[in-house]
Design a protein around this motif. Structure first.
Motif, PDB file in Angstrom:
ATOM      1  N   VAL A  68       0.296  -1.379  -0.014  1.00 42.10           N
ATOM      2  CA  VAL A  68       0.127  -0.044  -0.386  1.00 42.10           C
ATOM      3  C   VAL A  68       0.793   1.214  -0.176  1.00 42.10           C
ATOM      4  O   VAL A  68       0.501   2.224  -1.051  1.00 42.10           O
ATOM      5  N   VAL A  69       1.755   0.960   0.774  1.00 43.22           N
ATOM      6  CA  VAL A  69       2.976   2.578   1.034  1.00 43.22           C
ATOM      7  C   VAL A  69       4.075   1.733   0.932  1.00 43.22           C
ATOM      8  O   VAL A  69       5.068   1.540   1.570  1.00 43.22           O
ATOM      9  N   PRO A  70       4.525   1.868  -0.636  1.00 44.46           N
ATOM     10  CA  PRO A  70       6.292   1.756  -0.221  1.00 44.46           C
ATOM     11  C   PRO A  70       7.561   2.412  -0.384  1.00 44.46           C
ATOM     12  O   PRO A  70       6.812   3.518  -0.083  1.00 44.46           O
ATOM     13  N   ASP A  71       8.419   1.672   0.536  1.00 43.69           N
ATOM     14  CA  ASP A  71       9.559   2.828   0.740  1.00 43.69           C
ATOM     15  C   ASP A  71       9.178   3.222   2.058  1.00 43.69           C
ATOM     16  O   ASP A  71      10.028   4.366   1.878  1.00 43.69           O
ATOM     17  N   GLY A  72       8.847   3.106   3.141  1.00 41.02           N
ATOM     18  CA  GLY A  72       8.380   4.147   4.310  1.00 41.02           C
ATOM     19  C   GLY A  72       8.750   3.117   5.711  1.00 41.02           C
ATOM     20  O   GLY A  72       8.013   1.920   5.342  1.00 41.02           O
ATOM     21  N   ASP A  73       9.483   3.604   6.344  1.00 39.53           N
ATOM     22  CA  ASP A  73       9.609   3.110   7.826  1.00 39.53           C
ATOM     23  C   ASP A  73       7.602   3.114   8.322  1.00 39.53           C
ATOM     24  O   ASP A  73       7.721   4.194   9.499  1.00 39.53           O
ATOM     25  N   VAL A  74       7.168   2.111   8.372  1.00 40.29           N
ATOM     26  CA  VAL A  74       6.152   2.098   9.419  1.00 40.29           C
ATOM     27  C   VAL A  74       6.338   1.502  10.664  1.00 40.29           C
ATOM     28  O   VAL A  74       6.197   0.206  10.435  1.00 40.29           O
ATOM     29  N   ARG A  75       5.587   2.923  11.926  1.00 35.51           N
ATOM     30  CA  ARG A  75       5.930   2.662  12.761  1.00 35.51           C
ATOM     31  C   ARG A  75       4.791   2.130  13.727  1.00 35.51           C
ATOM     32  O   ARG A  75       4.158   1.132  14.700  1.00 35.51           O
ATOM     33  N   HIS A  80      -9.011   3.352  10.440  1.00 41.05           N
ATOM     34  CA  HIS A  80      -9.660   4.839   9.554  1.00 41.05           C
ATOM     35  C   HIS A  80     -11.239   4.119  10.340  1.00 41.05           C
ATOM     36  O   HIS A  80     -12.152   3.427  10.165  1.00 41.05           O
ATOM     37  N   VAL A  81     -12.513   5.845   9.999  1.00 32.42           N
ATOM     38  CA  VAL A  81     -13.640   5.885  10.582  1.00 32.42           C
ATOM     39  C   VAL A  81     -14.343   4.988   9.328  1.00 32.42           C
ATOM     40  O   VAL A  81     -15.038   4.351   8.986  1.00 32.42           O
ATOM     41  N   LEU A  82     -13.174   5.050   8.114  1.00 35.81           N
ATOM     42  CA  LEU A  82     -13.705   4.616   6.407  1.00 35.81           C
ATOM     43  C   LEU A  82     -13.598   3.392   6.437  1.00 35.81           C
ATOM     44  O   LEU A  82     -12.536   2.367   7.323  1.00 35.81           O
ATOM     45  N   PRO A  83     -14.486   2.544   6.084  1.00 37.75           N
ATOM     46  CA  PRO A  83     -13.585   0.994   6.115  1.00 37.75           C
ATOM     47  C   PRO A  83     -12.626   0.828   5.204  1.00 37.75           C
ATOM     48  O   PRO A  83     -12.601   1.429   3.975  1.00 37.75           O
ATOM     49  N   ASP A  84     -11.713  -0.712   5.079  1.00 37.36           N
ATOM     50  CA  ASP A  84     -11.056  -0.729   4.961  1.00 37.36           C
ATOM     51  C   ASP A  84      -9.710   0.504   4.468  1.00 37.36           C
ATOM     52  O   ASP A  84      -8.972   0.371   2.955  1.00 37.36           O
ATOM     53  N   ALA A  99      -5.592   3.441   1.976  1.00 35.68           N
ATOM     54  CA  ALA A  99      -7.431   2.622   1.472  1.00 35.68           C
ATOM     55  C   ALA A  99      -7.041   1.777   0.105  1.00 35.68           C
ATOM     56  O   ALA A  99      -6.289   2.087  -0.485  1.00 35.68           O
ATOM     57  N   LEU A 100      -7.683   0.954  -0.275  1.00 34.06           N
ATOM     58  CA  LEU A 100      -7.753  -0.072  -0.828  1.00 34.06           C
ATOM     59  C   LEU A 100      -9.106   0.375  -1.721  1.00 34.06           C
ATOM     60  O   LEU A 100      -9.632  -0.679  -0.710  1.00 34.06           O
ATOM     61  N   ASP A 103     -11.428  -2.297  -6.456  1.00 32.77           N
ATOM     62  CA  ASP A 103     -10.938  -2.742  -7.713  1.00 32.77           C
ATOM     63  C   ASP A 103      -9.304  -3.541  -7.391  1.00 32.77           C
ATOM     64  O   ASP A 103      -8.705  -3.778  -8.157  1.00 32.77           O
ATOM     65  N   GLY A 104      -8.921  -3.194  -6.212  1.00 30.29           N
ATOM     66  CA  GLY A 104      -7.525  -3.183  -6.034  1.00 30.29           C
ATOM     67  C   GLY A 104      -6.111  -2.214  -6.046  1.00 30.29           C
ATOM     68  O   GLY A 104      -5.212  -2.481  -5.293  1.00 30.29           O
ATOM     69  N   ARG A 105      -6.845  -1.232  -6.374  1.00 27.87           N
ATOM     70  CA  ARG A 105      -5.840   0.249  -6.482  1.00 27.87           C
ATOM     71  C   ARG A 105      -5.937   0.614  -4.974  1.00 27.87           C
ATOM     72  O   ARG A 105      -6.739   0.012  -4.294  1.00 27.87           O
ATOM     73  N   THR A 106      -4.285   1.440  -4.900  1.00 24.40           N
ATOM     74  CA  THR A 106      -4.689   2.321  -3.606  1.00 24.40           C
ATOM     75  C   THR A 106      -4.722   3.414  -3.545  1.00 24.40           C
ATOM     76  O   THR A 106      -4.896   4.099  -4.327  1.00 24.40           O
ATOM     77  N   ARG A 107      -5.784   4.295  -2.011  1.00 25.09           N
ATOM     78  CA  ARG A 107      -5.630   5.230  -2.303  1.00 25.09           C
ATOM     79  C   ARG A 107      -5.491   5.755  -1.162  1.00 25.09           C
ATOM     80  O   ARG A 107      -5.124   5.740  -0.180  1.00 25.09           O
ATOM     81  N   GLN A 108      -4.089   7.121  -1.526  1.00 27.48           N
ATOM     82  CA  GLN A 108      -3.319   8.385  -0.446  1.00 27.48           C
ATOM     83  C   GLN A 108      -3.243   9.196  -0.046  1.00 27.48           C
ATOM     84  O   GLN A 108      -3.532   9.732  -1.323  1.00 27.48           O
ATOM     85  N   ALA A 109      -3.292   9.919   1.439  1.00 28.34           N
ATOM     86  CA  ALA A 109      -3.381  10.819   1.368  1.00 28.34           C
ATOM     87  C   ALA A 109      -2.483  11.233   2.422  1.00 28.34           C
ATOM     88  O   ALA A 109      -1.970  10.224   3.650  1.00 28.34           O
ATOM     89  N   ARG A 110      -1.448  11.919   2.253  1.00 31.41           N
ATOM     90  CA  ARG A 110       0.221  11.975   3.032  1.00 31.41           C
ATOM     91  C   ARG A 110      -0.101  13.893   3.878  1.00 31.41           C
ATOM     92  O   ARG A 110       0.061  14.525   3.143  1.00 31.41           O
ATOM     93  N   LEU A 111       0.309  13.346   5.494  1.00 28.91           N
ATOM     94  CA  LEU A 111       0.531  14.794   5.999  1.00 28.91           C
ATOM     95  C   LEU A 111       2.003  14.874   6.542  1.00 28.91           C
ATOM     96  O   LEU A 111       2.566  13.790   6.632  1.00 28.91           O
ATOM     97  N   ASP A 112       2.689  15.598   6.066  1.00 30.01           N
ATOM     98  CA  ASP A 112       4.067  16.062   6.341  1.00 30.01           C
ATOM     99  C   ASP A 112       3.903  17.462   6.245  1.00 30.01           C
ATOM    100  O   ASP A 112       3.441  17.919   7.082  1.00 30.01           O
ATOM    101  N   THR A 113       5.176  18.172   6.988  1.00 25.58           N
ATOM    102  CA  THR A 113       5.969  19.124   7.248  1.00 25.58           C
ATOM    103  C   THR A 113       5.561  20.065   6.096  1.00 25.58           C
ATOM    104  O   THR A 113       5.695  21.113   6.349  1.00 25.58           O
ATOM    105  N   GLU A 114       5.634  20.140   4.718  1.00 24.67           N
ATOM    106  CA  GLU A 114       5.137  20.631   3.626  1.00 24.67           C
ATOM    107  C   GLU A 114       3.435  21.149   4.237  1.00 24.67           C
ATOM    108  O   GLU A 114       2.815  22.036   3.433  1.00 24.67           O
ATOM    109  N   THR A 115       2.567  19.876   5.218  1.00 30.17           N
ATOM    110  CA  THR A 115       1.488  20.545   5.362  1.00 30.17           C
ATOM    111  C   THR A 115       0.822  21.109   6.606  1.00 30.17           C
ATOM    112  O   THR A 115      -0.206  21.196   7.268  1.00 30.17           O
TER     113      THR A 115
END
Length: 132
Positions: A68-75, A80-84, A99-100, A103-115
């Motif tokens: 779902v999220v490649p190349d991150g150190d997920v700790r 989530h409130v939403l299913p899946d 989320a998946l 059809d098996g695709r991923t949806r992502q949103a990112r929060l970081d220092t830029e946001t």
């Protein structure tokens, strides 16, 4: 992580994921490709299990392991409130909501220092409470 008191799912530092049924430990064949550190597990076998690892976020969806999220150190992974869907905290890429789709695709949103986050480093997540 305990799946409805049936099995205990155990992430290891370099041997993938095992389950314990009260009598014996078994390496989970569907997660054999997770040979990196598995920091956290959440979800259910029926709805899908989410694995936070040192190399990304994965979901065991039925009989397939999806990146779902490649190349991150997920700790940390939090349902989530939403299913899946889940939130995940990474040590190097901020906080994600993922989320998946059907059809098996991923949806992502990112929060970081830029946001607006003060750091891209996160180690834990706490579910919200309207009373806080």
């Amino acid at each position: 992580y305990n799946e409805n008191d049936e099995r205990l799912w155990i992430g290891t530092s370099n041997e993938g994921v095992f389950t314990f049924d009260g009598n014996r430990f078994v390496r989970e064949p569907l997660t054999q490709t997770l040979t990196q550190a598995v920091w956290c597990v959440t979800g259910s076998r029926k709805a899908g299990l989410w694995f936070g690892t040192e190399r990304g976020l994965y979901k065991l969806d039925g009989d397939r392991l999806v990146t779902v999220v490649p190349d991150g150190d997920v700790r940390a992974v939090l349902a989530h409130v939403l299913p899946d869907a889940v939130w995940c905290a990474t040590t190097d890429r901020g906080i994600w909501t993922c989320a998946l789709t059907a059809d098996g695709r991923t949806r992502q949103a990112r929060l970081d220092t830029e946001t607006g986050l003060p750091s891209n480093t996160g180690f834990c997540l706490l579910p919200g409470d309207d009373k806080l």
